[in-house]
Design an enzyme around this catalytic site. Structure first.
Site, PDB file in Angstrom:
ATOM      1  N   GLU A  96       0.840  -1.350  -0.185  1.00  0.00           N
ATOM      2  CA  GLU A  96       0.149  -0.081  -0.005  1.00  0.00           C
ATOM      3  C   GLU A  96       0.743   1.347   0.002  1.00  0.00           C
ATOM      4  O   GLU A  96       0.175   2.421   0.257  1.00  0.00           O
ATOM      5  CB  GLU A  96      -0.917  -0.143   1.240  1.00  0.00           C
ATOM      6  CG  GLU A  96      -2.058  -1.319   1.096  1.00  0.00           C
ATOM      7  CD  GLU A  96      -2.701  -1.422   2.373  1.00  0.00           C
ATOM      8  OE1 GLU A  96      -2.254  -0.871   3.356  1.00  0.00           O
ATOM      9  OE2 GLU A  96      -3.719  -2.123   2.268  1.00  0.00           O
ATOM     10  N   GLN A 143       4.908  -4.770   1.378  1.00  0.00           N
ATOM     11  CA  GLN A 143       5.094  -6.380   1.452  1.00  0.00           C
ATOM     12  C   GLN A 143       5.082  -6.444  -0.012  1.00  0.00           C
ATOM     13  O   GLN A 143       4.728  -5.722  -0.645  1.00  0.00           O
ATOM     14  CB  GLN A 143       3.784  -6.999   2.281  1.00  0.00           C
ATOM     15  CG  GLN A 143       2.323  -6.696   1.640  1.00  0.00           C
ATOM     16  CD  GLN A 143       1.531  -7.530   2.283  1.00  0.00           C
ATOM     17  OE1 GLN A 143       1.427  -8.497   2.887  1.00  0.00           O
ATOM     18  NE2 GLN A 143       0.094  -6.606   2.583  1.00  0.00           N
TER      19      GLN A 143
END
Length: 921
Positions: free
Chosen positions: A637, A748
């Site tokens: 994100e 991630q």
């Protein structure tokens, strides 16, 4: 050695306590009938009782007069070898065969217990039946373990019948070598009697008396099973409360100390019960039962011990009235029932049995006789609780028993009257029988889900903490709304995210399918809302919300203040659309593990078809024939509104292909080729498959690397591993959101998630290059990231890095690495930890109706053992250095080293031969 006298007993410390089970081993048959009365009295008091004697089980039942209403279960075994059964109110059942022994197995128990050593020691067994009876002792201990009773909580009484060779006077430390070996291995207490029945009956009566006087179960610190919190750390208290949460899948209660203190904030939440509207929707908090408001001064917890095996929280506290001991649990056998027992040397000042929540307002309250009740109303629905308590005084001081029952509703506030009635019944059952049933329920769950790592005790405990909370947070009936923190806190307001579907559900699909099905039921009941959301956006199919609560409409906030106090937009609700495919993936994960064809051909296919239709309407087909998904946010994100995010595109591609397969299978059985709104005709299926082939995925065959999104390679090549060697780290806070958005720094690794979730959807052999490329660029700013990396690093046999990542995931909440555990545990991280062990280290994958097994054991471990359920079969996979065992309770198709085998019922064993596993015949 101490002599035994029914009136003058000098009780050794090891026996001056409450035991949870008593097993009678009668060497001769003479004393069975006269032991029946005290044994039944003890079982009636809630203790488990076992009898081993040289009589058939039918004769044992006849002489003991079992079953009897209101008694605990009875374990019977013929020491001569004719059989072993469990007798309860429903009938007679054969003892289950365990694939794990807490002591030597029934087959080799006699040898391991020392019988084989007798000749070498120059000793003669007292009587041959004693040798025959040893395997029965071991199998009885195994059966007790399956009922949640550790061997150290078992009292074994050996009754030497008249005529047997007599040793010295009755002793507490047996003079029989092979019995002593069992005691040493299992830590159970053994008493040998030389034909004296008065003392034997006295010990049985003593155990019955302890229950009548409301004694507490002993607290024992067991390696790998006990989470211990000592003292009170004001700064860490709310983290401890989350870690010590007790839950039953429906209601969760914080593990706060019983006495109030400003540093704590005890709470109770009920799954799926929300208050408020829109982004402000939050989990409703309910009345609190595990609190003694009367103990305000001079009260400080010394130690809290959560027994993960039994789901029981022990607390020992000091007050100006002496030590206060307590035991509490949220019954897994009778969900929504909470039980508390407290003991104090002097009088207890307890306060009312129910207290209002700290965060939500009372709707109404009242009393019905000795019962107090409180109702809390939400904007729709609410929580009702009723509680009662009883104080008694005895030789050990003052004892309090408190029972509570909760009921919740998502549409209406529950009526308190039925709750009061349920409480009356629960209180009549009593503490001991509730505890017995609760322990057994937890033991059953562990039998299907335990993970054993030999060689790392710290990791072993962390794994079981994770599994405990995963099991406790999800119901196995109706619908289960699993928020980001489960039932361990109110973080993220209890909203449901994608990570529940992709990280929590797989563990349940593989260990307790009913709970995974309940999670999918939550999504299915909100499918109409998802269809409506797609229509509102001008799309087809179903678009599930990024954050969901009661209604299924999106409740994601649109803005928030950052740490500098500035208002920043939140765009995940608009752009993080991979959740559409994630939910389809979860449905297929459940089907692949459970084999639930009814779900697959009905609700599961409905999810696949509606999500595929969404992707068809969302994908843009360019004039050159390439297909794209523009303007999304991936799991990373840090980069918003990107084009052709690899994770989103490949998951959408997988979704389209799996939906076409499911629809094709369904239509092959229908003459018209389609079946209504949830069917797909041949033209629609062809469009899906063509779009799947045309979707770009960013793969570069020259490097073997998937580009995370279009243009990622042109960003600033900032390697976060070199810039901030200590990870995890919030790179956006360290470097600023603007710089991170323009750099190759990721929260991630989206690409690695693809290798983790859909390994068959990425190019074979691409894992290694992508691990090498993306791991140094990953800040692990998401708590999900370390577990995913551990899984993939294990598959790549990079054990040093895999163990480092695994430990990071395992300690995420235990060490509060994110600084946010006070709001509840990261349940998806715990699910990711299990996935790292199952998918990565054990190499378990369901595929085409077969369970693939490809284990990888780090050098520092001596063994890895996993228990799962695959298509109705209980499966235990154990990997040792050069040995692999697959144990199943029914015939199961497995694939090892690329070769299919039929395993079970029973063991299938392999030895290592080079890079392959060779079956041992």
């Amino acid at each position: 050695m101490a002599s035994v006298g029914s009136r003058h007993l000098n009780m050794p410390p090891g026996l001056d306590r409450r035991f949870e089970a008593v097993v009678m081993w009668m060497v001769g048959p003479q004393n069975v009938a006269r032991a029946a009365v005290p044994l039944k009295a003890l079982a009636r008091a809630g203790a488990l009782v076992g009898v081993i004697a040289p009589l058939t089980v039918e004769e044992l039942i006849r002489q003991l007069g079992w079953p009897e209403a209101g008694t605990a279960d009875l374990l019977l075994a013929d020491s001569s070898g004719s059989g072993a059964v469990v007798v309860d109110e429903t009938g007679v059942h054969h003892m289950a065969t365990s694939t794990r022994s807490v002591a030597p197995s029934a087959e080799d128990g006699a040898e391991k217990a020392g019988v084989g050593k007798l000749a070498g020691l120059g000793l003669t067994p007292i009587a041959q039946p004693r040798i025959d009876g040893i395997p029965r002792i071991v199998s009885t201990l195994d059966e007790l373990w399956r009922r949640g009773v550790d061997s150290r909580d078992v009292l074994l009484l050996i009754d030497r019948s008249p005529g047997e060779p007599q040793g010295a006077a009755p002793v507490f430390i047996p003079d029989i070598p092979y019995i002593a070996d069992i005691a040493e291995m299992t830590a159970l207490q053994i008493v040998v009697f030389a034909g004296e029945t008065a003392d034997l009956h006295w010990l049985l009566a003593d155990q019955r008396r302890r229950r009548r006087q409301r004694s507490l179960p002993e607290v024992a610190i067991r390696t790998g099973w006990s989470l211990v919190v000592s003292g009170r750390d004001v700064q860490h208290e709310r983290v401890d409360e989350a870690l010590l949460t007790l839950a039953d899948g429906h209601v969760g209660t914080s593990g706060a100390p019983l006495a109030p203190d400003p540093s704590q904030r005890p709470w109770v939440v009920a799954a799926g019960v929300y208050d408020g509207e829109g982004a402000g929707t939050h989990l409703l908090t309910g009345p609190r039962v595990f609190e003694l408001s009367g103990l305000v001064d001079g009260f400080g917890p010394l130690r809290r011990v959560l027994d993960l095996r039994t789901g029981v929280l022990h607390e020992l506290s000091s007050t100006n009235r002496g030590l206060v001991e307590s035991v509490r649990f949220a019954s897994l056998a009778q969900p929504t029932t909470s039980v508390l027992r407290v003991r104090c040397p002097k009088g207890l000042r307890t306060g009312p049995p129910l207290l209002p929540p700290a965060d939500d307002c009372i709707h109404d309250h009242g009393r019905s006789g000795a019962v107090s009740w409180i109702r809390i109303a939400a904007s729709k629905g609410g929580i009702a609780a009723a509680a009662t308590q009883t104080r008694t005084r005895g030789g050990a001081g003052s004892t309090l028993d408190r029972f509570a029952v909760y009921r919740s509703g998502t549409e209406t506030v529950p009526d308190p009257n039925p709750v009061v009635d349920l409480l009356d019944r629960a209180a009549n059952v009593g503490f001991d029988k509730h505890l017995l049933r609760h322990r057994r329920a937890w033991a059953r769950r562990w039998e299907d889900a335990d993970v054993v790592v030999e060689g790392d005790d710290e990791l072993q405990l962390a794994i079981r903490v994770a599994l405990f909370h995963l099991m406790a947070s999800v119901a196995d009936e109706g619908e289960a709304a699993v928020g980001a923190r489960g039932l361990t806190g109110t973080g993220y307001r209890g909203h449901v995210f994608w990570d529940a579907d992709t990280f929590v559900l797989p563990f349940l699909a593989a260990t307790h399918p009913a709970s995974a099905r309940a999670m999918l039921e939550y999504r299915l009941r909100r499918l109409p809302a998802a269809v409506g959301a797609a229509r509102a956006a001008g799309r087809a199919g179903a678009r599930f919300p990024w954050e969901s609560a009661r209604t299924g409409r999106d409740v994601t906030p649109t803005s928030a203040r950052d740490r500098a106090g500035q208002i920043v937009p939140i765009r995940t609700g608009q752009l993080e659309e991979h959740i559409v495919a994630d939910i389809a993936w979860a449905a297929c994960c459940y089907v692949d593990w459970s084999g639930d064809e009814e779900f697959a051909s009905g609700p599961g296919r409905r999810i696949l078809v509606q999500t595929a239709r969404y992707w068809e309407s969302r994908i843009t087909l360019e004039s050159n024939g390439s297909a794209h998904i523009y303007g999304v946010i991936g799991p990373d994100e840090y980069h918003e509104s990107v084009d052709d995010n690899a994770f989103t595109n490949v998951m959408a591609r997988w979704n389209l292909r799996r939906a076409a397969e499911a629809a094709d299978t369904a239509n092959s059985a229908n003459s018209d080729g389609a079946d209504g709104a949830d069917g797909a005709d041949i033209d629609e299926r062809r469009r899906w498959l063509q779009l799947a082939d045309d979707l770009v995925d960013g793969y570069d065959p020259d490097t073997g690397i998937y580009e995370q999104f279009a243009g990622f390679g042109q960003l600033e090549p900032l390697i976060i591993k070199e810039f901030a060697p200590r990870r995890p780290i919030a790179a956006d806070l360290l470097l600023g959101a603007e710089r991170v958005a323009g750099a190759q720094v990721i929260k991630q690794a989206d690409v690695l998630l693809l290798h983790h979730l859909v390994p068959d959807e990425v190019v074979a052999g691409s894992l290694g290059p992508n691990l090498c490329y993306y791991e140094p660029r990953t800040a692990h700013g998401s708590s999900l990231s370390p577990a995913t990396h551990a899984s993939l690093q294990a598959r790549a046999r990079d054990f040093d890095q895999a163990l480092e990542s695994l430990h990071l995931a395992a300690r995420m909440d235990l060490d509060d690495l994110t600084g946010s555990t006070a709001g509840g545990l990261h349940l998806a991280t715990m699910g990711g930890l299990w996935q790292a062990l199952a998918f990565g280290f054990a190499g378990l994958r369901p595929k085409a109706g077969m369970l693939h097994v490809d284990p990888a054991l780090p050098p520092s471990w001596t063994a890895l053992e996993m228990r799962v359920r695959f298509r109705g079969s209980r499966v235990r996979v154990r990997k040792e250095r050069a040995h692999l065992t697959i144990d199943t309770d029914r015939s199961t198709s497995v694939v090892v080293s690329g070769t299919p085998f039929s395993a079970g019922p029973g063991k299938l064993e392999f030895r290592r031969r080079g890079a392959c596993w060779e079956p041992i015949t």
